[in-house]
Design a protein around this motif. Sequence first.
Motif, PDB file in Angstrom:
ATOM      1  N   CYS A  35      -8.042  -5.189 -45.599  1.00 53.35           N
ATOM      2  CA  CYS A  35      -7.443  -5.976 -46.673  1.00 53.35           C
ATOM      3  C   CYS A  35      -8.506  -6.181 -47.752  1.00 53.35           C
ATOM      4  O   CYS A  35      -9.671  -5.857 -47.550  1.00 53.35           O
ATOM      5  N   LEU A  36      -8.093  -6.718 -48.868  1.00 57.37           N
ATOM      6  CA  LEU A  36      -9.020  -7.046 -49.943  1.00 57.37           C
ATOM      7  C   LEU A  36      -9.527  -8.466 -49.718  1.00 57.37           C
ATOM      8  O   LEU A  36      -8.734  -9.400 -49.591  1.00 57.37           O
ATOM      9  N   ILE A  37     -10.834  -8.619 -49.627  1.00 61.90           N
ATOM     10  CA  ILE A  37     -11.438  -9.940 -49.484  1.00 61.90           C
ATOM     11  C   ILE A  37     -11.959 -10.337 -50.857  1.00 61.90           C
ATOM     12  O   ILE A  37     -12.689  -9.579 -51.495  1.00 61.90           O
ATOM     13  N   THR A  38     -11.546 -11.513 -51.309  1.00 64.72           N
ATOM     14  CA  THR A  38     -11.969 -11.993 -52.622  1.00 64.72           C
ATOM     15  C   THR A  38     -12.609 -13.370 -52.496  1.00 64.72           C
ATOM     16  O   THR A  38     -12.433 -14.064 -51.494  1.00 64.72           O
ATOM     17  N   LEU A  39     -13.343 -13.734 -53.523  1.00 60.85           N
ATOM     18  CA  LEU A  39     -13.893 -15.076 -53.635  1.00 60.85           C
ATOM     19  C   LEU A  39     -13.148 -15.763 -54.768  1.00 60.85           C
ATOM     20  O   LEU A  39     -13.138 -15.259 -55.893  1.00 60.85           O
ATOM     21  N   GLN A  40     -12.478 -16.869 -54.455  1.00 68.35           N
ATOM     22  CA  GLN A  40     -11.666 -17.600 -55.429  1.00 68.35           C
ATOM     23  C   GLN A  40     -11.978 -19.080 -55.324  1.00 68.35           C
ATOM     24  O   GLN A  40     -12.005 -19.627 -54.227  1.00 68.35           O
ATOM     25  N   ARG A  41     -12.166 -19.732 -56.437  1.00 73.33           N
ATOM     26  CA  ARG A  41     -12.433 -21.174 -56.438  1.00 73.33           C
ATOM     27  C   ARG A  41     -11.122 -21.953 -56.537  1.00 73.33           C
ATOM     28  O   ARG A  41     -10.893 -22.693 -57.478  1.00 73.33           O
ATOM     29  N   GLU A  42     -10.276 -21.754 -55.567  1.00 71.39           N
ATOM     30  CA  GLU A  42      -8.982 -22.445 -55.497  1.00 71.39           C
ATOM     31  C   GLU A  42      -9.218 -23.889 -55.053  1.00 71.39           C
ATOM     32  O   GLU A  42      -9.865 -24.134 -54.037  1.00 71.39           O
ATOM     33  N   LYS A  43      -8.683 -24.829 -55.803  1.00 73.04           N
ATOM     34  CA  LYS A  43      -8.886 -26.243 -55.475  1.00 73.04           C
ATOM     35  C   LYS A  43      -8.247 -26.601 -54.135  1.00 73.04           C
ATOM     36  O   LYS A  43      -7.215 -26.064 -53.761  1.00 73.04           O
ATOM     37  N   LYS A  44      -8.894 -27.511 -53.438  1.00 71.37           N
ATOM     38  CA  LYS A  44      -8.376 -28.108 -52.203  1.00 71.37           C
ATOM     39  C   LYS A  44      -8.138 -27.109 -51.080  1.00 71.37           C
ATOM     40  O   LYS A  44      -7.257 -27.303 -50.241  1.00 71.37           O
ATOM     41  N   THR A  45      -8.893 -26.004 -51.053  1.00 69.02           N
ATOM     42  CA  THR A  45      -8.733 -25.057 -49.957  1.00 69.02           C
ATOM     43  C   THR A  45     -10.060 -24.352 -49.682  1.00 69.02           C
ATOM     44  O   THR A  45     -10.863 -24.137 -50.583  1.00 69.02           O
ATOM     45  N   TYR A  46     -10.255 -24.028 -48.414  1.00 65.28           N
ATOM     46  CA  TYR A  46     -11.418 -23.228 -48.027  1.00 65.28           C
ATOM     47  C   TYR A  46     -11.103 -21.741 -48.131  1.00 65.28           C
ATOM     48  O   TYR A  46     -11.994 -20.920 -48.273  1.00 65.28           O
ATOM     49  N   GLY A  47      -9.820 -21.388 -48.022  1.00 64.71           N
ATOM     50  CA  GLY A  47      -9.406 -19.994 -48.108  1.00 64.71           C
ATOM     51  C   GLY A  47      -7.900 -19.892 -48.033  1.00 64.71           C
ATOM     52  O   GLY A  47      -7.201 -20.871 -47.783  1.00 64.71           O
ATOM     53  N   TYR A  48      -7.407 -18.676 -48.274  1.00 65.49           N
ATOM     54  CA  TYR A  48      -5.975 -18.429 -48.148  1.00 65.49           C
ATOM     55  C   TYR A  48      -5.710 -16.954 -47.902  1.00 65.49           C
ATOM     56  O   TYR A  48      -6.579 -16.102 -48.126  1.00 65.49           O
ATOM     57  N   PHE A  49      -4.502 -16.661 -47.414  1.00 67.71           N
ATOM     58  CA  PHE A  49      -4.044 -15.289 -47.177  1.00 67.71           C
ATOM     59  C   PHE A  49      -2.788 -15.060 -48.002  1.00 67.71           C
ATOM     60  O   PHE A  49      -1.904 -15.924 -48.036  1.00 67.71           O
ATOM     61  N   TRP A  50      -2.726 -13.908 -48.663  1.00 67.36           N
ATOM     62  CA  TRP A  50      -1.513 -13.487 -49.372  1.00 67.36           C
ATOM     63  C   TRP A  50      -1.172 -12.063 -48.945  1.00 67.36           C
ATOM     64  O   TRP A  50      -2.012 -11.168 -49.046  1.00 67.36           O
ATOM     65  N   SER A  51       0.040 -11.883 -48.499  1.00 68.46           N
ATOM     66  CA  SER A  51       0.516 -10.566 -48.072  1.00 68.46           C
ATOM     67  C   SER A  51       0.814  -9.680 -49.277  1.00 68.46           C
ATOM     68  O   SER A  51       1.419 -10.142 -50.252  1.00 68.46           O
ATOM     69  N   SER A  52       0.400  -8.436 -49.193  1.00 66.58           N
ATOM     70  CA  SER A  52       0.725  -7.405 -50.198  1.00 66.58           C
ATOM     71  C   SER A  52       0.456  -7.868 -51.627  1.00 66.58           C
ATOM     72  O   SER A  52       1.234  -7.588 -52.532  1.00 66.58           O
ATOM     73  N   GLN A  53      -0.639  -8.566 -51.830  1.00 65.32           N
ATOM     74  CA  GLN A  53      -0.926  -9.174 -53.130  1.00 65.32           C
ATOM     75  C   GLN A  53      -1.343  -8.159 -54.192  1.00 65.32           C
ATOM     76  O   GLN A  53      -0.982  -8.283 -55.346  1.00 65.32           O
ATOM     77  N   PHE A  54      -2.118  -7.160 -53.818  1.00 61.63           N
ATOM     78  CA  PHE A  54      -2.650  -6.213 -54.795  1.00 61.63           C
ATOM     79  C   PHE A  54      -1.975  -4.858 -54.665  1.00 61.63           C
ATOM     80  O   PHE A  54      -1.782  -4.364 -53.565  1.00 61.63           O
ATOM     81  N   LYS A  55      -1.652  -4.261 -55.798  1.00 63.06           N
ATOM     82  CA  LYS A  55      -1.008  -2.944 -55.817  1.00 63.06           C
ATOM     83  C   LYS A  55      -1.908  -1.957 -56.550  1.00 63.06           C
ATOM     84  O   LYS A  55      -2.484  -2.272 -57.589  1.00 63.06           O
ATOM     85  N   SER A  56      -1.999  -0.737 -55.994  1.00 61.22           N
ATOM     86  CA  SER A  56      -2.777   0.326 -56.635  1.00 61.22           C
ATOM     87  C   SER A  56      -1.930   1.001 -57.711  1.00 61.22           C
ATOM     88  O   SER A  56      -0.721   0.761 -57.809  1.00 61.22           O
ATOM     89  N   THR A  57      -2.549   1.849 -58.495  1.00 63.22           N
ATOM     90  CA  THR A  57      -1.804   2.585 -59.524  1.00 63.22           C
ATOM     91  C   THR A  57      -0.798   3.539 -58.887  1.00 63.22           C
ATOM     92  O   THR A  57       0.156   3.949 -59.545  1.00 63.22           O
ATOM     93  N   GLN A  58      -0.974   3.866 -57.609  1.00 63.47           N
ATOM     94  CA  GLN A  58      -0.029   4.719 -56.885  1.00 63.47           C
ATOM     95  C   GLN A  58       1.099   3.913 -56.246  1.00 63.47           C
ATOM     96  O   GLN A  58       1.967   4.466 -55.586  1.00 63.47           O
ATOM     97  N   GLY A  59       1.070   2.579 -56.425  1.00 59.56           N
ATOM     98  CA  GLY A  59       2.129   1.738 -55.890  1.00 59.56           C
ATOM     99  C   GLY A  59       1.880   1.217 -54.489  1.00 59.56           C
ATOM    100  O   GLY A  59       2.710   0.513 -53.929  1.00 59.56           O
ATOM    101  N   GLU A  60       0.734   1.551 -53.895  1.00 54.15           N
ATOM    102  CA  GLU A  60       0.408   1.053 -52.556  1.00 54.15           C
ATOM    103  C   GLU A  60      -0.100  -0.383 -52.677  1.00 54.15           C
ATOM    104  O   GLU A  60      -0.765  -0.734 -53.639  1.00 54.15           O
ATOM    105  N   SER A  61       0.248  -1.192 -51.690  1.00 51.78           N
ATOM    106  CA  SER A  61      -0.188  -2.588 -51.740  1.00 51.78           C
ATOM    107  C   SER A  61      -1.140  -2.898 -50.594  1.00 51.78           C
ATOM    108  O   SER A  61      -1.153  -2.208 -49.573  1.00 51.78           O
ATOM    109  N   THR A  62      -1.921  -3.957 -50.782  1.00 51.45           N
ATOM    110  CA  THR A  62      -2.819  -4.432 -49.733  1.00 51.45           C
ATOM    111  C   THR A  62      -2.784  -5.954 -49.714  1.00 51.45           C
ATOM    112  O   THR A  62      -2.468  -6.599 -50.710  1.00 51.45           O
ATOM    113  N   ASP A  63      -3.096  -6.497 -48.562  1.00 56.62           N
ATOM    114  CA  ASP A  63      -3.149  -7.939 -48.388  1.00 56.62           C
ATOM    115  C   ASP A  63      -4.462  -8.479 -48.956  1.00 56.62           C
ATOM    116  O   ASP A  63      -5.430  -7.738 -49.135  1.00 56.62           O
ATOM    117  N   GLU A  64      -4.481  -9.786 -49.211  1.00 54.27           N
ATOM    118  CA  GLU A  64      -5.689 -10.445 -49.712  1.00 54.27           C
ATOM    119  C   GLU A  64      -6.054 -11.618 -48.820  1.00 54.27           C
ATOM    120  O   GLU A  64      -5.198 -12.420 -48.438  1.00 54.27           O
TER     121      GLU A  64
END
Length: 151
Positions: A35-64
């Motif tokens: 999956c894609l691991i990112t660093l995000q300064r989201e308030k009130k959370t240590y982390g989060y998971f999002w399914s199929s969040q990122f899409k490639s130019t070929q239309g393939e998706s990956t989780d974050e």
Amino acid sequence: MNASALNPTAQSYGELQSAYRHFNDRLFSGELPWCLITLQREKKTYGYFWSSQFKSTQGESTDEIALNPKHFADRGPKMVLSTLVHEMAHLWQCHFGKPGRGKYHNAQWADKMEEIGLMPTDTGLPGGKRTGDHMTHYVIAGGGFDLAFAE
């Protein structure tokens, strides 16, 4: 000066990628997809998971999986990596189980967390509820995560 000292992006993300691989092998039998691991300064959370969040130019998706670097220094490596594994449990449930509605952490997720050595709790302390919308966890002494982290 070495190359990693000149490239904090490569160092930080490389370490997270390595940790993901290690915990995937030790706690999830290597079955989780990358999956894609990112660093995000989201308030009130240590982390989060999002399914199929990122899409490639070929239309393939990956989780974050996102981690909040604001808390890295005050929580220490063990708790930061336990958050990574907490989010990996969401990724596992997304691909191999049945996630709860919205942000709800259901019993299947809670059971998986305990299985891998993290105790789900709504308070961050023993005795808290195991399921709910806003959940955290603590490390089970001698459990799978504790042992895998020690490696």
